[in-house]
Design an enzyme around this catalytic site. Sequence first.
Site, short mmCIF file in Angstrom:
data_model
loop_
_atom_site.label_atom_id
_atom_site.label_comp_id
_atom_site.label_asym_id
_atom_site.label_seq_id
_atom_site.Cartn_x
_atom_site.Cartn_y
_atom_site.Cartn_z
N THR A 119 0.83 -1.20 0.00
CA THR A 119 0.00 0.00 0.00
C THR A 119 0.86 1.26 0.00
O THR A 119 1.98 1.25 0.53
CB THR A 119 -0.88 -0.01 1.26
OG1 THR A 119 -1.49 1.27 1.42
CG2 THR A 119 -0.08 -0.30 2.53
N ASP A 120 0.30 2.35 -0.51
CA ASP A 120 1.02 3.62 -0.45
C ASP A 120 1.07 4.19 0.97
O ASP A 120 1.82 5.13 1.24
CB ASP A 120 0.41 4.65 -1.42
CG ASP A 120 -1.07 4.91 -1.20
OD1 ASP A 120 -1.67 4.27 -0.31
OD2 ASP A 120 -1.63 5.77 -1.91
N GLU A 121 0.28 3.60 1.88
CA GLU A 121 0.27 4.11 3.26
C GLU A 121 1.61 3.90 3.97
O GLU A 121 1.87 4.51 5.01
CB GLU A 121 -0.86 3.48 4.07
CG GLU A 121 -2.22 3.87 3.54
CD GLU A 121 -3.38 3.59 4.48
OE1 GLU A 121 -3.13 3.39 5.69
OE2 GLU A 121 -4.52 3.58 4.00
N TYR A 146 -1.70 -0.41 11.06
CA TYR A 146 -1.85 -1.10 9.76
C TYR A 146 -0.68 -0.77 8.84
O TYR A 146 -0.01 -1.68 8.33
CB TYR A 146 -3.17 -0.69 9.09
CG TYR A 146 -3.20 -1.01 7.60
CD1 TYR A 146 -3.23 -2.33 7.15
CD2 TYR A 146 -3.15 0.01 6.63
CE1 TYR A 146 -3.23 -2.63 5.79
CE2 TYR A 146 -3.15 -0.28 5.28
CZ TYR A 146 -3.19 -1.60 4.85
OH TYR A 146 -3.17 -1.90 3.51
N LYS A 150 2.37 -3.15 7.31
CA LYS A 150 2.62 -3.34 5.88
C LYS A 150 4.05 -2.90 5.53
O LYS A 150 4.73 -3.54 4.73
CB LYS A 150 1.61 -2.57 5.04
CG LYS A 150 0.18 -3.09 5.12
CD LYS A 150 -0.03 -4.48 4.56
CE LYS A 150 0.15 -4.57 3.08
NZ LYS A 150 -0.25 -5.92 2.55
P1 NAD Z 1 -9.59 -7.53 2.54
O1 NAD Z 1 -9.59 -7.22 3.99
O2 NAD Z 1 -10.83 -7.29 1.74
O3 NAD Z 1 -9.20 -9.05 2.32
C1 NAD Z 1 -8.16 -9.67 3.02
C2 NAD Z 1 -8.28 -11.18 2.80
O4 NAD Z 1 -7.18 -11.81 3.49
C3 NAD Z 1 -9.58 -11.78 3.37
O5 NAD Z 1 -10.13 -12.69 2.45
C4 NAD Z 1 -9.11 -12.48 4.63
O6 NAD Z 1 -9.93 -13.60 4.98
C5 NAD Z 1 -7.70 -12.91 4.25
N1 NAD Z 1 -6.82 -13.12 5.41
C6 NAD Z 1 -6.67 -12.30 6.49
N2 NAD Z 1 -5.81 -12.85 7.37
C7 NAD Z 1 -5.38 -14.03 6.82
C8 NAD Z 1 -4.45 -15.04 7.23
N3 NAD Z 1 -3.80 -14.96 8.40
N4 NAD Z 1 -4.25 -16.10 6.41
C9 NAD Z 1 -4.93 -16.20 5.23
N5 NAD Z 1 -5.81 -15.28 4.79
C10 NAD Z 1 -6.03 -14.20 5.57
O7 NAD Z 1 -8.36 -6.73 1.93
P2 NAD Z 1 -8.20 -6.00 0.52
O8 NAD Z 1 -8.74 -4.64 0.63
O9 NAD Z 1 -8.65 -6.92 -0.54
O10 NAD Z 1 -6.61 -5.87 0.47
C11 NAD Z 1 -5.80 -6.91 -0.09
C12 NAD Z 1 -4.35 -6.49 -0.05
O11 NAD Z 1 -4.17 -5.29 -0.78
C13 NAD Z 1 -3.82 -6.20 1.36
O12 NAD Z 1 -2.50 -6.69 1.43
C14 NAD Z 1 -3.84 -4.67 1.46
O13 NAD Z 1 -2.84 -4.23 2.34
C15 NAD Z 1 -3.54 -4.31 0.02
N6 NAD Z 1 -4.05 -3.00 -0.43
C16 NAD Z 1 -5.38 -2.70 -0.28
C17 NAD Z 1 -5.87 -1.50 -0.81
C18 NAD Z 1 -7.33 -1.13 -0.69
O14 NAD Z 1 -7.69 0.00 -1.04
N7 NAD Z 1 -8.21 -2.00 -0.23
C19 NAD Z 1 -5.00 -0.62 -1.48
C20 NAD Z 1 -3.64 -0.97 -1.58
C21 NAD Z 1 -3.19 -2.16 -1.09
O1 DAU Z 2 -4.17 3.83 0.29
C1 DAU Z 2 -4.36 2.45 0.33
C2 DAU Z 2 -5.18 2.04 1.54
O2 DAU Z 2 -6.51 2.50 1.31
C3 DAU Z 2 -5.15 0.55 1.77
O3 DAU Z 2 -3.85 0.16 2.11
C4 DAU Z 2 -6.10 0.14 2.89
O4 DAU Z 2 -6.15 -1.28 2.99
C5 DAU Z 2 -7.49 0.64 2.55
O5 DAU Z 2 -8.40 0.34 3.60
C6 DAU Z 2 -7.45 2.15 2.30
O6 DAU Z 2 -7.14 2.87 3.53
P1 DAU Z 2 -7.94 4.19 3.98
O7 DAU Z 2 -7.81 4.34 5.43
O8 DAU Z 2 -7.55 5.33 3.11
O9 DAU Z 2 -9.44 3.74 3.54
P2 DAU Z 2 -10.86 3.90 4.22
O10 DAU Z 2 -11.87 3.41 3.22
O11 DAU Z 2 -10.92 3.33 5.59
O12 DAU Z 2 -11.01 5.48 4.35
C7 DAU Z 2 -10.83 6.34 3.23
C8 DAU Z 2 -10.91 7.76 3.74
O13 DAU Z 2 -12.26 8.06 4.13
C9 DAU Z 2 -10.07 8.04 4.97
O14 DAU Z 2 -9.55 9.36 4.87
C10 DAU Z 2 -11.05 7.96 6.14
C11 DAU Z 2 -12.35 8.43 5.52
N1 DAU Z 2 -13.60 7.82 6.02
C12 DAU Z 2 -13.67 6.47 6.12
C13 DAU Z 2 -14.85 5.88 6.55
C14 DAU Z 2 -14.94 4.37 6.68
C15 DAU Z 2 -14.70 8.65 6.30
O15 DAU Z 2 -14.65 9.89 6.18
N2 DAU Z 2 -15.86 8.04 6.71
C16 DAU Z 2 -15.98 6.69 6.84
O16 DAU Z 2 -17.06 6.21 7.23
#
Ligand code: NAD
Ligand code: DAU
Length: 329
Positions: A119-121, A146, A150
């Site tokens: 992630t970019d975080e 988190y 990562k």
């Molecule tokens: P998600 O939470 O929707 O899914 C995570 C999956 O991992 C689930 O199916 C969960 O059951 C599985 N999991 C959790 N712990 C586990 C373990 N110990 N063993 C096996 N499986 C396990 O997450 P997502 O949003 O799909 O993110 C996937 C990946 O992408 C993560 O590595 C996250 O850091 C990265 N990422 C997410 C975003 C985003 O915006 N969602 C952006 C950039 C990177």
């Molecule tokens: O940038 C990549 C990341 O983006 C991933 O690594 C993470 O897995 C993914 O969850 C996401 O992180 P954020 O914290 O940016 O996403 P989230 O959807 O939780 O929140 C997006 C923005 O919106 C953040 O600034 C918080 C705000 N927010 C979130 C929720 C759930 C609100 O204002 N209201 C809300 O109810």
Amino acid sequence: MRRMLVTGGAGFIGSNFVHDTLRRFPDVEVTVLDLLTYAGSQRNLDGVPVTFVHGDICDASLVDGLVAATDVVVHFAAESHVDNSLNDPSPFIQTNIVGTFTLLEAVRKHEVRLHHISTDEVFGDLPLDSLEQFTEQTAYDPSSPYSASKASSDMLVRAWVRSYGVQATISNCANNYGSYQHVEKLIPRQITNILLGDKPKLYGAGANVREWTHVTDHNSAVHRIITAGQIGETYLIGSGDERSNQQIITQLLTLMGQDPTAYDHVPDRPGHDLRYSNNTTKLRTELGWTPRYDFEAGLAATITWYRENAAWWKPQKSSTEAKYKLLGR
Ligand code: NAD
Ligand code: DAU
């Protein structure tokens, strides 16, 4: 790339990745390893011809056997939600750090290619009113449990590449949106609130900015990296579509035919990162990747998906909102 192991393939991005992989590379044999935490569901893979293994990436003997029988590991499994990590960091340390370590030891032993999804975080945040961007050279400076977990996992991958010659690449993507995203995340939380007649919830003043990438564009970038990326390299992924949280909520309300001011301000997230923005020149110029999705069209399609799939999200909704209620958000 005949046999592929996808960790976290029952989650949001992982399940979309499995669907996209089998569409684009129908001859690949996919095995999914997923613990099916609250964030994962086998229903996300309904009708998809994969071998599904219900298990933990921290289980060294299970992981060893699966890695021995594959050509490439694509590692999505993680605890992914910042608010949950602030509430209880422990599963983030276990899955994101120990889990990645466990996979690294197995790919080292069996000399198997690994792509690590990050992630970019990990870079922290950028000032709100600037044109600054993260690059592959930006120093790591994570803000939340988190992002620290990562960042740790990325560091482990880099060390295993340098010290043991592990064949790995890393990608750091910005915020994703699309189908099958858990209702705890910003966009699906607000869409489902509106569908249920509840108001969207905006953290703090809502000026924080995120860069929104459609999940299919994220996955096409991962396909490019797996097939053409340089071992040991990191690639940033992002669309360039930056929006403040307030803009997102206003836009969702408008697209769903509601008063654009009909949202609640709720207390801010502690340590809330201000802005993310990825410079994707390396991925675009070296690997020829371009995102395909127009943000407005992608958002409208995402609303339609949640409208048509209430049976998918309703079971998660009340427990998720109960968690938010305890946090006052
Ligand atoms: P998600 O939470 O929707 O899914 C995570 C999956 O991992 C689930 O199916 C969960 O059951 C599985 N999991 C959790 N712990 C586990 C373990 N110990 N063993 C096996 N499986 C396990 O997450 P997502 O949003 O799909 O993110 C996937 C990946 O992408 C993560 O590595 C996250 O850091 C990265 N990422 C997410 C975003 C985003 O915006 N969602 C952006 C950039 C990177
Ligand atoms: O940038 C990549 C990341 O983006 C991933 O690594 C993470 O897995 C993914 O969850 C996401 O992180 P954020 O914290 O940016 O996403 P989230 O959807 O939780 O929140 C997006 C923005 O919106 C953040 O600034 C918080 C705000 N927010 C979130 C929720 C759930 C609100 O204002 N209201 C809300 O109810």
